[in-house]
Design an enzyme around this catalytic site. Structure first.
Site, short mmCIF file in Angstrom:
data_model
loop_
_atom_site.label_atom_id
_atom_site.label_comp_id
_atom_site.label_asym_id
_atom_site.label_seq_id
_atom_site.Cartn_x
_atom_site.Cartn_y
_atom_site.Cartn_z
N SER A 104 -2.15 2.10 3.74
CA SER A 104 -1.91 1.45 2.45
C SER A 104 -1.89 -0.07 2.63
O SER A 104 -2.84 -0.63 3.19
CB SER A 104 -0.62 2.00 1.83
N ASP A 245 -6.62 10.95 -1.99
CA ASP A 245 -5.84 9.73 -2.24
C ASP A 245 -5.99 9.29 -3.70
O ASP A 245 -7.10 8.99 -4.14
CB ASP A 245 -6.33 8.63 -1.30
N HIS A 273 -2.07 10.10 -0.34
CA HIS A 273 -1.42 8.83 -0.03
C HIS A 273 0.00 9.09 0.44
O HIS A 273 0.95 8.39 0.07
CB HIS A 273 -1.43 7.91 -1.26
#
Length: 294
Positions: A104, A245, A273
């Protein structure tokens, strides 16, 4: 012999970051770089232990997370300062070069280090992120997609992020975090709410407070593009595709692999995620196949 130690390192005046190191004392260093507002404990034990069987694994709390200094309200900083913290952690621990694994925002910080301090990086692995580049995505048929036309964030997440965060007590905060994890998790694997609730309880205990941080969202995000430097990259780089994601869905991984010179692409099926137990083994396998090939 495997050892596990914790210590604080100073990365800037008045800024001390909590770090944890585990694995063989003579193992090649591997530094884990977490996402926005995420403590180092966001890297789950099951994944860390697998990596520490082969590396001296370092995880740490960003500024304004966990046990590190919470300084933003008194001394605002830029997101690029968080990338300089990555290098300062290596300095503080006496590590000349390390494998970097970033998720991320941590994947963006890893890219900044790749571009600005490539001499400190043995290899890089990034996922759950997008390229800090203005280049186009080139499709197999030769057509191009400008970066600003790549798929955006799932509207359900944007709606969640727009909600004001109120202090309604620890259990309500845990409910909010689990709801957030369920959205981040994506639709690739079943969601285990109790697993993420237990993870967040551990993070709250580690931090000493259940109040969420907001500093990274308020920090100055300017000056992060590194189009030319990333294209000229020579550090071995792996992009892990997370097909589920909801933040940076495909083809963001393909864009990353094209934007970073010499990068290769691998997929972990079901990965969104988040880092549930089902992905610890497959993710460790692709990371280790990359780092142990050096």
């Amino acid at each position: 012999m495997s050892v596990r130690t914790t210590r604080f390192v100073e990365t800037a005046p008045g800024v001390r970051l909590w770090t944890e190191t585990r694995g063989p004392a003579d193992g090649t260093p591997l530094l884990l770089v977490m996402g926005a507002q995420a403590s180092g404990l966001g890297w789950p034990e099951g994944l860390v232990e697998r990596l520490a069987a082969h590396h001296r694994v370092i995880r740490y709390d960003h500024r304004d997370t966990g046990r590190s200094s919470w300084t933003f309200d008194q001394d605002p900083y830029r997101v690029t300062d968080l990338a300089e913290d990555v290098v300062a952690v290596l300095d503080g621990l006496g590590v000349e070069r390390a494998h970097l694994v970033g998720m991320s925002l941590g994947g963006m910080l890893t890219q900044l280090v790749l571009a600005d301090h490539p001499d400190r990086v043995l290899s890089a692995t990034v996922f759950g992120t997008t390229a800090l580049s203005t280049a186009d995505l080139v499709h197999p048929d030769g057509t191009r997609t400008p970066v600003d036309r790549l798929p955006g964030i799932d509207p359900r997440l944007l709606e969640e992020w727009a909600r004001p965060v109120e202090d309604l007590g620890e259990e309500a905060e845990l409910d909010r975090r689990v709801r957030h994890w369920e959205l981040l998790h994506g639709d690739g694997l079943p969601f285990d709410a109790e697993y993420f609730r237990a993870l967040e309880r551990e993070i709250i205990e580690h931090t000493g407070s259940y109040l969420p941080g907001t500093a990274h969202g308020r920090a100055d995000h300017s000056g992060m593009l590194r189009t030319e430097a990333l294209a000229a990259n020579r550090v071995p780089t792996l992009v892990v595709s997370a097909p589920a994601d909801p933040v940076f869905p495909p083809p963001h991984p393909q864009f990353l692999a094209q934007a970073i010179g010499g990068a290769r692409l691998a997929e972990v099926p079901g990965l969104g995620h988040s880092l549930p137990p089902e992905v610890h083994g497959p993710l460790a396998e692709v990371v280790l196949s990359h780092t142990t090939a050096r």
